[in-house]
Write an enzyme that holds these catalytic residues in place. Structure first.
Site, short mmCIF file in Angstrom:
data_model
loop_
_atom_site.label_atom_id
_atom_site.label_comp_id
_atom_site.label_asym_id
_atom_site.label_seq_id
_atom_site.Cartn_x
_atom_site.Cartn_y
_atom_site.Cartn_z
N GLU A 383 38.16 38.71 41.83
CA GLU A 383 38.67 38.19 40.56
C GLU A 383 38.42 36.69 40.59
O GLU A 383 38.86 36.01 41.52
CB GLU A 383 40.17 38.49 40.43
N GLU A 479 43.15 50.90 31.53
CA GLU A 479 44.27 50.01 31.90
C GLU A 479 45.17 49.69 30.72
O GLU A 479 46.36 49.47 30.88
CB GLU A 479 43.73 48.72 32.54
C1 NOJ Z 1 41.02 42.85 34.65
C2 NOJ Z 1 40.25 44.03 35.08
O1 NOJ Z 1 39.69 44.69 33.99
C3 NOJ Z 1 41.17 44.94 35.85
O2 NOJ Z 1 40.52 46.15 36.16
C4 NOJ Z 1 41.64 44.22 37.06
O3 NOJ Z 1 42.56 45.03 37.76
C5 NOJ Z 1 42.33 42.92 36.68
N1 NOJ Z 1 41.51 42.15 35.81
C6 NOJ Z 1 42.66 42.09 37.89
O4 NOJ Z 1 41.52 41.50 38.40
CA CA Z 2 39.58 43.86 31.62
#
Ligand code: NOJ
Ligand code: CA
Length: 674
Positions: A383, A479
């Protein structure tokens, strides 16, 4: 590895300077006419569909100005004043092999027209058209020329006018990382749109307006003016659209045009418009299914940072790795393994992540050895918090660190405190962002690392050239069903995506929720049944395919999980069997490494019975079909866990009747008998 079977390219004819030129598709059904108006405006018209438009630019020569930030009043208007210098046509036919994909072999069969133009300012610009049986494309080229070494594109003036107004499925430009629900409305009523747009005409024909080979240029967006769809390029912060050096060519502007939805899904124009594979040895690039320490963080039952409920602990990762090994899942993702998540308390941290320092409760040495001994891979997570500059400086070391621990795949992410920007300044889909993502892909290719790029620029087929770019987000993925304030995506969402975002390339949607409770946000949930979630493994293509739920959720339904264990994520061929955008979708795909077929389908809120004709199967073969479908009392709202599994023998003469519950679906494995 790329394999050319037939190449046939021949310059056919050279015309002397003429005011008009045309090129037809190999089957002769589609014709592109190029012409100049009296005032020298470059225009095109495509029949029989009746698509036309104008071509042009506003640009500033940097040498003239000496400064990078200037106003439109200084721009040279390349919208009229053109004359034709030369016209040539050629034909091309080739069948090439994909490294991975929905298809093993793809045929590129097109005719090309090159119109070389000269502007009254002296600037030379070519337009290259390609006519395919299922659509057309064009790009601009600025050949090497005196006085145009360095220039700024202030605007691209490409337009598309349709004789008959279609319905358009799209999301607005500036949508947060493209994570939105595609909506339909008459094309000309749309406010703003970004790539791609799916078009649907009343006569049952379809179109897909997108771009291919987006390299060193901003992504394309659209607005409506004078009853036309007009290009609006994503700007740099200072308003400039692109910094270029001649020779330079833009991405391809492409429009797929087909009589039906199956042919739209089967079109490979976008991949054909990208360069062949640039990686000599692709043996290290492997499609994989993976599980991961992930969904728990989105449900807020785990944390990324170190805490009593830290997700990526040694013990937890060991549990996931052993589960993967037992259930034929090739890899496990661990998010929150590295330092930098400390500040994350529901607000995105404005701090730097380390890509080489694991948390003290994540024993990477031990876990790497364990993964190796179990024959399971680890998917790393980077990230960046949108800090592209930092990542660019540190990625080589980060990939070396991964490789030293036997890790070859990484999920990258760019959730910036200032949404949809990199380094808080430039849009992800600006030329700056496009450059950054490409550098990541190329560096990773050198290091033999594969990428799952979250918060990306919209895909445009670059995976043909760099197949280590395996999958991307740029989609409202699963998500959102954990935390979206709107309660989660409607069931229609996954019946829309295969005809919109998914036609732009693989997406890391993360299917496979088996536990529909949401302890922290009870009003937000997955609008689906278990059978629906299984169907997604076929309808939502990704060569890195994540089964997103927790091992314990899967173990509550081990018989249904069997489908996730079996289903591959690399295909010999793929066919849309039936579908209506936003209502239902059914795909059949043949495994690349066996003779087995898989069928998956989903429906929206409407329960329906679908009649599946298995005529696409080879004659004289029998298959054992294992059918995972909604039970009679299934419904995503009241009874998402009700499914049945049955087995029967089928062949090309079989027709199956499958009932899909509201928010339901089905999945079928067709195992070829000897
Ligand atoms: C956004 C991403 O789409 C997701 O999959 C991830 O868990 C989070 N950022 C944290 O990096
Ligand atoms: Ca995302």
């Amino acid at each position: 590895m790329r394999k050319t079977i037939i190449i046939l390219a021949a310059i056919c004819c050279l015309f002397s300077c003429s005011k008009e030129a045309e090129v037809s598709s190999p089957d002769g059904q589609l014709t592109i006419d190029f012409s100049l108006t009296e005032s020298g405006v470059a225009t095109y018209r495509v029949s029989p569909k009746g698509v036309s438009g104008e071509l042009g630019f506003s640009l500033i020569k940097i040498a003239d100005l000496g400064v990078a930030d200037s106003t439109m009043t200084d721009a040279i208007d390349l919208r009229d004043g053109f004359s034709i210098v030369n016209i040539s046509t050629s034909s091309f036919s080739e069948t090439w092999e994909t490294t991975w994909g929905e298809e093993q072999y793809i045929t590129d069969n097109h005719n090309e027209l090159v119109v070389e133009l000269k502007h009254k300012s002296g600037i030379r610009m070519d337009v290259i058209f390609r006519a395919f049986n299922d659509g057309f494309a064009f790009r601009y080229r600025f050949p090497e020329q005196v006085g145009l070494d360095s220039f700024m594109i202030m605007d691209e003036h490409t337009s598309y006018r349709f004789d008959n107004e279609p319905i358009a499925w799209s999301i607005p430009w500036r949508t947060e990382y493209y994570e939105a629900i595609y909506t339909d409305a008459p094309l000309l009523s749309k406010d703003s749109m970004c790539d791609p747009i799916t078009l649907q005409w009343a006569d049952g024909s379809y179109g897909y307006l997108h771009e291919a080979q987006l390299v060193d240029y901003p992504a394309q967006n659209f607005y409506i003016a004078d009853s036309s769809v007009c290009t609006y390029l994503t700007p740099w912060q200072n308003g400039v659209k692109a910094y270029c050096r001649a020779p330079f060519q833009t991405p391809w502007r492409m429009l797929i045009l087909t009589d039906n939805l199956s042919d739209l899904c089967a079109s490979r124009i976008m991949l054909n418009l990208n360069d062949p594979c640039a990686i000599d040895d692709t043996s290290w690039i492997r499609p994989m299914k993976f599980i991961g320490i992930w969904w728990g963080m989105h449900l807020k039952t785990m944390t990324w940072r170190q805490s009593p409920i830290h997700g990526a602990t040694t013990a937890n990762m060991e549990r996931y790795l052993r589960f993967a090994a037992e259930h034929h899942i090739q890899a496990v993702l661990a998010e929150g393994w590295n330092k930098g998540w400390e500040g994350y308390e529901g607000v995105w941290p404005d701090e730097r992540f380390s890509f080489v320092e694991p948390y003290s409760d994540y024993d990477i040495e031990y876990l790497s050895r364990l993964a190796d001994s179990l024959g399971v891979e680890i998917v790393c997570h980077h990230e960046t918090s949108g800090q592209a500059g930092q990542y660019q400086q540190e990625m080589e070391a980060a990939y070396d660190f991964m490789k030293a621990h036997g890790i070859t795949a990484v999920k990258t992410g760019y959730v910036s405190p200032i949404i949809t920007t990199l380094d808080g300044r430039q849009y992800n889909c600006s030329q700056s962002g496009v450059r950054h993502y490409r550098e990541v892909i190329q560096t990773a290719a050198r290091k033999h690392v594969t990428i799952d790029n979250h918060e990306p620029v919209m895909p445009t087929g670059l995976q043909r050239t760099y197949p280590n770019l395996m999958t991307q987000e740029g989609i409202r993925g699963q998500e959102w069903n954990a935390w979206a304030a709107d309660g989660g995506s409607p069931a229609s969402h996954v019946c829309t995506l295969p005809f919109t975002r998914m036609l732009a390339g693989p997406a890391d949607y993360t299917p496979g929720v088996f536990d529909f409770s949401n302890p922290v946000q009870p009003n937000t949930r997955v609008h689906a049944t278990i059978a629906n979630q299984l169907g997604l493994f076929v309808t939502m293509y990704s060569p890195l395919q994540m089964a997103c739920d927790l091992p314990e959720s899967y173990m509550k339904h081990p018989d249904a999980f069997r489908f996730i264990e079996d289903v591959p994520c690399d295909w010999k061929q793929s066919k849309l069997l039936m579908g209506e955008i936003g209502q239902y979708v059914v795909f059949a795909r043949e495994d690349r490494h066996s003779d087995d077929w898989y069928i998956g389908g989903t429906t929206d809120d409407e329960a329906r019975t679908l009649k599946l004709d298995l005529r696409f199967l080879p004659k004289n073969r029998t298959y054992t079909a294992t059918i995972y479908r909604d039970a009679e009392d299934a419904d995503w709202r009241t009874n998402p866990y009700a499914y049945t599994i049955e087995e029967m023998e089928v062949n090309a003469e079989t027709t199956l009747q499958i009932w899909l519950a509201s928010g339901g679906g089905f999945a079928i494995r067709l195992h070829a008998k000897d």
